[in-house]
Design an enzyme around this catalytic site. Sequence first.
Site, mmCIF file in Angstrom:
data_model
loop_
_atom_site.group_PDB
_atom_site.id
_atom_site.type_symbol
_atom_site.label_atom_id
_atom_site.label_comp_id
_atom_site.label_asym_id
_atom_site.label_seq_id
_atom_site.Cartn_x
_atom_site.Cartn_y
_atom_site.Cartn_z
ATOM 1 N N LYS A 121 6.447 -1.263 5.887
ATOM 2 C CA LYS A 121 6.402 -2.413 6.773
ATOM 3 C C LYS A 121 7.739 -3.160 6.769
ATOM 4 C CE LYS A 121 2.033 -1.244 7.305
ATOM 5 N NZ LYS A 121 1.696 -0.352 6.189
ATOM 6 N N TYR A 172 -6.694 -5.530 3.431
ATOM 7 C CA TYR A 172 -6.366 -4.407 4.306
ATOM 8 C C TYR A 172 -7.450 -3.340 4.182
ATOM 9 C CZ TYR A 172 -4.105 0.032 5.510
ATOM 10 O OH TYR A 172 -3.827 1.281 6.015
ATOM 11 N N ARG A 219 10.572 14.813 -9.368
ATOM 12 C CA ARG A 219 9.326 14.055 -9.475
ATOM 13 C C ARG A 219 9.464 12.926 -10.497
ATOM 14 N NH1 ARG A 219 5.248 15.904 -12.553
ATOM 15 N NH2 ARG A 219 5.781 18.086 -12.087
ATOM 16 N N ASP A 253 -0.745 -8.202 -3.448
ATOM 17 C CA ASP A 253 -0.116 -7.463 -2.360
ATOM 18 C C ASP A 253 0.799 -8.423 -1.610
ATOM 19 O OD1 ASP A 253 0.499 -6.233 0.130
ATOM 20 O OD2 ASP A 253 -1.265 -4.955 -0.043
#
Length: 381
Positions: free
Chosen positions: A199, A102, A50, A174
């Site tokens: 993406k 978005y 982690r 972004d």
Amino acid sequence: MAYQLDTVCIHGQGQRENIETTGAISFPIYQTAAYAHPGVGQSTGYDYNRVQNPTRKELERIVTDLEHGLDTIAFSSGMAAISAFMELFQPGDHVVATDDLYGGAIRQFRLVNEKNGMQFTYVDTSDLAAVEAAIQDNTKLIYVETPTNPMMQITDIRAISEIAKKHHCLLAVDNTFLTPYFQNPLDLGADIVIHSATKYLEGHNDTLGGFLVTKSEELSERIREMIKTTGAVLAPFDAWLILRGIKTLSVRMEKHQENALAIAKWLKNQPKVKDVYYAGLEDHPGHKVAAKQCSGFGGMLTFHVDSQETAHHVLETIKLIQFAESLGGTESLMTYPFTQTHADVPDEKRRANGIDETTLRMSVGIENVDDLIKDLEQALA
């Protein structure tokens, strides 16, 4: 020696961590949850997955170099990255955000951050006066997406960064649509760059991931403490898939852009197409700003058709292009923002932003452009 961008996609600017001796060209997948200690009070530099993982660290190095940052923190998805970033703020803090974001980001702000006491004002961030007017005494963040999703509005990042600095607030951008291959927001004054690595960076529609990139050591430390606490880290195999995908980012982005420009120009001459939104078109309102701050215009475009019936017909009859929500992969995809990506946005707001029953968004892939145009031609017949 400083390398060119397409070389950085494959190698980064420096040397990868020397932690194995086989000479493997492809960086290994360290699929482990924990690491053994050499002795009491000793560490190999890796203690628990982690917190650290060699495969994830190599990916973070490459993205940091591509975005000209100090550090990149890799998350299990783009939304996990946004969620962790927003946890850096306090109840009562105010955010000025792009109004054509978005839909998932808007849902995060509305369902989680507003519940926790944060305040949001949405404006057209291409309008600098509107951004300035929206600033309040408690504004801590300006959150920008450029180009916007799905209406492809362009925001002048450098100008917004000057407003942010004037009012002592952070600027987050972004950069999912253009990637660091075409746009580097940190160079233009942003404090944080956000990516859905699902993406274009990964590029093959087969995994999820997200990044936060910063030049600030303080922000890096705060974000790393947050991801250690909340735990939405990128898994080793997913890190390897994105690492592999980035190796071809330069050639993919060039092809995406070449195809998108050709299709945008073709769409403008179709009788059933009313409006085409692509910043690479010279008549796009944000073309000059985009040309100033970007080295390319990307592979995303949006268009309006003449009726809801036409929109549905296109979605149901495209063959090579696939009707799907995501974007940025080798395959061309088309989505219907009104009922998919922006379904959670209030109807009045959607329509005000130009998203209605006739809106179609296309992620242009790297197929032969003539084949894509033939598919659109038969669907629009």
